[in-house]
Design a protein around this motif. Structure first.
Motif, PDB file in Angstrom:
ATOM      1  N   MET A   1      33.255  41.815  44.678  1.00 11.08           N
ATOM      2  CA  MET A   1      34.460  41.170  44.127  1.00 11.08           C
ATOM      3  C   MET A   1      35.722  41.963  44.451  1.00 11.08           C
ATOM      4  O   MET A   1      36.789  41.398  44.562  1.00 11.08           O
ATOM      5  CB  MET A   1      34.302  41.027  42.603  1.00 11.08           C
ATOM      6  N   PRO A   3      37.650  44.579  47.050  1.00 14.61           N
ATOM      7  CA  PRO A   3      37.560  45.176  48.392  1.00 14.61           C
ATOM      8  C   PRO A   3      37.555  46.700  48.322  1.00 14.61           C
ATOM      9  O   PRO A   3      38.045  47.296  47.367  1.00 14.61           O
ATOM     10  CB  PRO A   3      38.837  44.686  49.087  1.00 14.61           C
ATOM     11  N   SER A   5      39.025  50.309  49.435  1.00 13.90           N
ATOM     12  CA  SER A   5      40.449  50.681  49.548  1.00 13.90           C
ATOM     13  C   SER A   5      40.957  50.579  50.969  1.00 13.90           C
ATOM     14  O   SER A   5      40.203  50.757  51.932  1.00 13.90           O
ATOM     15  CB  SER A   5      40.639  52.129  49.083  1.00 13.90           C
ATOM     16  N   PHE A   6      42.225  50.311  51.099  1.00 17.71           N
ATOM     17  CA  PHE A   6      42.859  50.252  52.421  1.00 17.71           C
ATOM     18  C   PHE A   6      44.344  50.563  52.274  1.00 17.71           C
ATOM     19  O   PHE A   6      44.891  50.507  51.165  1.00 17.71           O
ATOM     20  CB  PHE A   6      42.680  48.872  53.068  1.00 17.71           C
ATOM     21  N   TYR A   8      48.251  49.456  53.265  1.00 18.10           N
ATOM     22  CA  TYR A   8      48.865  48.127  53.374  1.00 18.10           C
ATOM     23  C   TYR A   8      50.235  48.237  54.022  1.00 18.10           C
ATOM     24  O   TYR A   8      51.030  49.109  53.682  1.00 18.10           O
ATOM     25  CB  TYR A   8      48.989  47.536  51.972  1.00 18.10           C
ATOM     26  N   LEU A  32      46.475  40.124  58.155  1.00 15.24           N
ATOM     27  CA  LEU A  32      46.282  39.271  56.980  1.00 15.24           C
ATOM     28  C   LEU A  32      47.277  38.126  57.060  1.00 15.24           C
ATOM     29  O   LEU A  32      48.478  38.336  56.949  1.00 15.24           O
ATOM     30  CB  LEU A  32      46.502  40.082  55.699  1.00 15.24           C
ATOM     31  N   GLY A  35      44.366  34.641  54.667  1.00 21.56           N
ATOM     32  CA  GLY A  35      43.404  35.446  53.919  1.00 21.56           C
ATOM     33  C   GLY A  35      42.136  34.728  53.509  1.00 21.56           C
ATOM     34  O   GLY A  35      41.270  35.328  52.873  1.00 21.56           O
ATOM     35  N   LEU A  39      39.833  37.943  53.321  1.00 23.48           N
ATOM     36  CA  LEU A  39      39.677  38.513  51.972  1.00 23.48           C
ATOM     37  C   LEU A  39      38.288  38.281  51.377  1.00 23.48           C
ATOM     38  O   LEU A  39      37.720  39.203  50.789  1.00 23.48           O
ATOM     39  CB  LEU A  39      40.793  38.009  51.051  1.00 23.48           C
ATOM     40  N   PRO A  40      37.706  37.084  51.484  1.00 20.80           N
ATOM     41  CA  PRO A  40      36.330  36.948  50.964  1.00 20.80           C
ATOM     42  C   PRO A  40      35.358  37.919  51.616  1.00 20.80           C
ATOM     43  O   PRO A  40      34.477  38.467  50.942  1.00 20.80           O
ATOM     44  CB  PRO A  40      35.983  35.487  51.299  1.00 20.80           C
ATOM     45  N   LYS A  43      36.028  41.249  50.072  1.00 18.58           N
ATOM     46  CA  LYS A  43      35.566  41.315  48.686  1.00 18.58           C
ATOM     47  C   LYS A  43      34.058  41.518  48.612  1.00 18.58           C
ATOM     48  O   LYS A  43      33.541  42.134  47.679  1.00 18.58           O
ATOM     49  CB  LYS A  43      35.973  40.042  47.929  1.00 18.58           C
TER      50      LYS A  43
ATOM     51  N   GLU B   3      51.545  50.556  45.887  1.00 19.42           N
ATOM     52  CA  GLU B   3      52.660  49.775  46.407  1.00 19.42           C
ATOM     53  C   GLU B   3      53.440  49.201  45.235  1.00 19.42           C
ATOM     54  O   GLU B   3      52.854  48.814  44.227  1.00 19.42           O
ATOM     55  CB  GLU B   3      52.141  48.615  47.262  1.00 19.42           C
ATOM     56  N   PRO B  20      46.900  48.325  46.738  1.00 16.28           N
ATOM     57  CA  PRO B  20      46.949  47.149  47.623  1.00 16.28           C
ATOM     58  C   PRO B  20      45.763  46.210  47.423  1.00 16.28           C
ATOM     59  O   PRO B  20      45.892  45.012  47.582  1.00 16.28           O
ATOM     60  CB  PRO B  20      46.915  47.759  49.031  1.00 16.28           C
ATOM     61  N   ARG B  21      44.617  46.758  47.047  1.00 18.31           N
ATOM     62  CA  ARG B  21      43.433  45.905  46.928  1.00 18.31           C
ATOM     63  C   ARG B  21      43.366  45.152  45.601  1.00 18.31           C
ATOM     64  O   ARG B  21      42.423  44.401  45.375  1.00 18.31           O
ATOM     65  CB  ARG B  21      42.157  46.714  47.110  1.00 18.31           C
ATOM     66  N   ASP B  42      32.364  34.733  42.708  1.00 14.60           N
ATOM     67  CA  ASP B  42      32.658  35.895  43.554  1.00 14.60           C
ATOM     68  C   ASP B  42      33.150  35.500  44.930  1.00 14.60           C
ATOM     69  O   ASP B  42      33.408  36.369  45.757  1.00 14.60           O
ATOM     70  CB  ASP B  42      31.339  36.674  43.793  1.00 14.60           C
ATOM     71  N   THR B  62      41.743  35.016  45.843  1.00 17.26           N
ATOM     72  CA  THR B  62      41.742  35.217  47.300  1.00 17.26           C
ATOM     73  C   THR B  62      43.152  35.541  47.778  1.00 17.26           C
ATOM     74  O   THR B  62      43.539  35.215  48.890  1.00 17.26           O
ATOM     75  CB  THR B  62      41.158  33.966  47.991  1.00 17.26           C
TER      76      THR B  62
END
Lengths: 280, 152
Positions: A1, A3, A5-6, A8, A32, A35, A39-40, A43, B3, B20-21, B42, B62
């Motif tokens: 659920m 992601p 870390s990243f 940005y 991005l 998404g 994103l899914p 996640k 951020e 960010p996430r 999910d 999303t």
């Protein structure tokens, strides 16, 4: 659920995006846009890009114009704009129909045409339709822009011909105002992907037949097309797709079922493309 | 690295420092304490997290909070400035909900659609429900609630 870390970065131009991609080693930075694909996967932690470059605010890549010869659509144009655009509905009705059938309203409010093409997903109806319309993609990196025909763009194994430091700028189409087209997909409501998708577009004296979910890439059924153009019946032409496709055996359907289904759909849809009569 | 985001939610602007996430749905529920927006899956399929982003219905699970920087978000709490809308009232009266978990998301999509299409057909209503899953009602009473809410 959640992601991994990243870092940005939010960019405001295509060039900025290309520079960001070039600054990072292949695979560590991802663009991005809408998404809905990226994103899914993040996640579920199927992918873990180290840097996310947000191009959602790059206004210069969101447009739909007709310059007299080509309909040009910016890669970041949202599907709901394409679906509802009077220009697309009149000059590229096949594209409008395909865009209107992607996902649901919430998805179409975010998803972009360029994003869909960049996935090179064999299950993507939009990719099949861009193939049938013989679209031309314009891709750029930080140095130059180049044109790639849709037919060459979807390559095996690597996914697409897009280089790691490239971004799709726009997709160009010859208009097909009054020409016959068909779009149909067979999909169980409970599944998020179609089992087979068929897109057929007449142009001048040719017929383009594109299929989704019938191989590792979106593809054109070239042997079927040439047989049909040479006068073979819809049934005979549909039968020939066996030479053009390699459908998967997977959770959604068997390869033989997909082949049978695609043939049935083509057999039913092709006859209207012979006479050039108005699309029903 | 955190951020800065400045997001307007239901007309109220606020600045926060976020990872960010951080998903927009978590930002709405935990930073803004608006728990009418629900998380039902999910995978981005159920639609219970639907909110408006600059007026467009989107699935907030999303979207990253950072993507909503300098944008306007509307949640179910912000649908009516005073009381509830006619469609919300119709959901109460026509059993458009049982457990109510999917309902806020459906209300957001329905109201966004009605802004541009005030007289939807039954086919229109079924079509806009495509991005929403309900485990309780079987959808029939949801469609009827929307239809009955139109004539108010």
């Amino acid at each position: 659920m959640i992601p991994a870390s990243f870092s940005y970065v939010r960019v405001s131009s295509a060039l900025e995006a290309a520079v960001c991609l070039a600054d990072h080693t292949e695979g560590s930075a991802a663009l991005l846009a809408g998404g809905n694909t990226l994103l899914p996967m993040m996640k579920l932690r199927v992918i873990r890009p180290r840097v996310l470059v947000d191009i959602g605010c790059v206004k210069e890549l969101s447009y739909i114009i007709f310059d007299g010869d080509w309909v040009k659509i910016g890669s970041l144009t949202r599907l709901h704009e394409i679906e509802n655009s009077p220009l697309v509905r009149s000059r590229l009705p096949l594209l409008a129909e395909a865009a209107a059938n992607v996902g649901d309203i919430q998805v179409r409010n975010r998803a972009t045409l360029g994003g869909a093409l960049a996935t090179g997903d064999a299950a993507s109806d939009l990719c099949a339709v861009v193939l049938a319309l013989e679209g031309v993609l314009v891709a750029q990196d930080q140095v130059r822009a180049r044109q790639v025909s849709a037919g060459s763009f979807f390559e095996d194994e690597r996914g697409t011909l897009l280089e790691p430091a490239e971004i799709i700028r726009e997709i160009c189409f010859r208009p097909h105002d009054d020409e016959v087209w068909s779009f149909e997909r067979f999909q169980l409501q409970s599944r998020s992907q179609p089992i087979v998708g068929v897109a057929i577009q007449n142009s001048a004296n040719r017929v383009a037949v594109a299929l989704s979910c019938m191989g590792t890439t979106p593809l054109r059924a070239k042997r079927c097309e040439s047989a049909f153009q040479d006068g073979a019946s819809a049934a005979e032409s549909a039968h020939l797709i066996v030479h053009d496709v390699s459908p998967a055996d997977d959770f959604n359907a068997s390869a033989s079922y997909r082949l049978h289904l695609a043939r049935s759909m083509l057999q039913r849809l092709l006859p209207t493309h012979r006479t050039g009569s108005a699309k029903t | 690295m955190l951020e800065e985001v400045c997001i307007e939610v239901n007309g109220q602007r606020q600045t926060d420092m976020v990872e960010p996430r951080l998903l927009l749905v978590h930002y709405i529920r935990e930073e803004r304490r608006l728990t009418g927006t629900h998380i039902g899956c999910d995978t981005g399929h159920c639609g219970a997290c639907t909110v408006w982003l600059n007026g467009d219905a989107v699935k907030s699970c999303t979207i990253l909070a950072v993507q909503a920087h300098r944008m306007s978000v509307t949640t179910v709490e912000g649908l009516a400035s005073d009381g509830i809308t006619p469609v919300q009232e119709s959901f109460q009266q026509h059993h458009g909900l049982q457990c109510g978990f999917c309902t806020p998301g459906i209300l957001m999509t329905v109201h966004a659609f009605l802004h541009a299409n005030p007289h939807p057909s039954r086919e229109d209503i079924l079509r806009i429900l495509k991005g929403h899953l309900c485990r309780c009602t079987g959808y029939q009473s949801i469609v009827e609630s929307v239809e009955n809410g139109l004539s108010r």
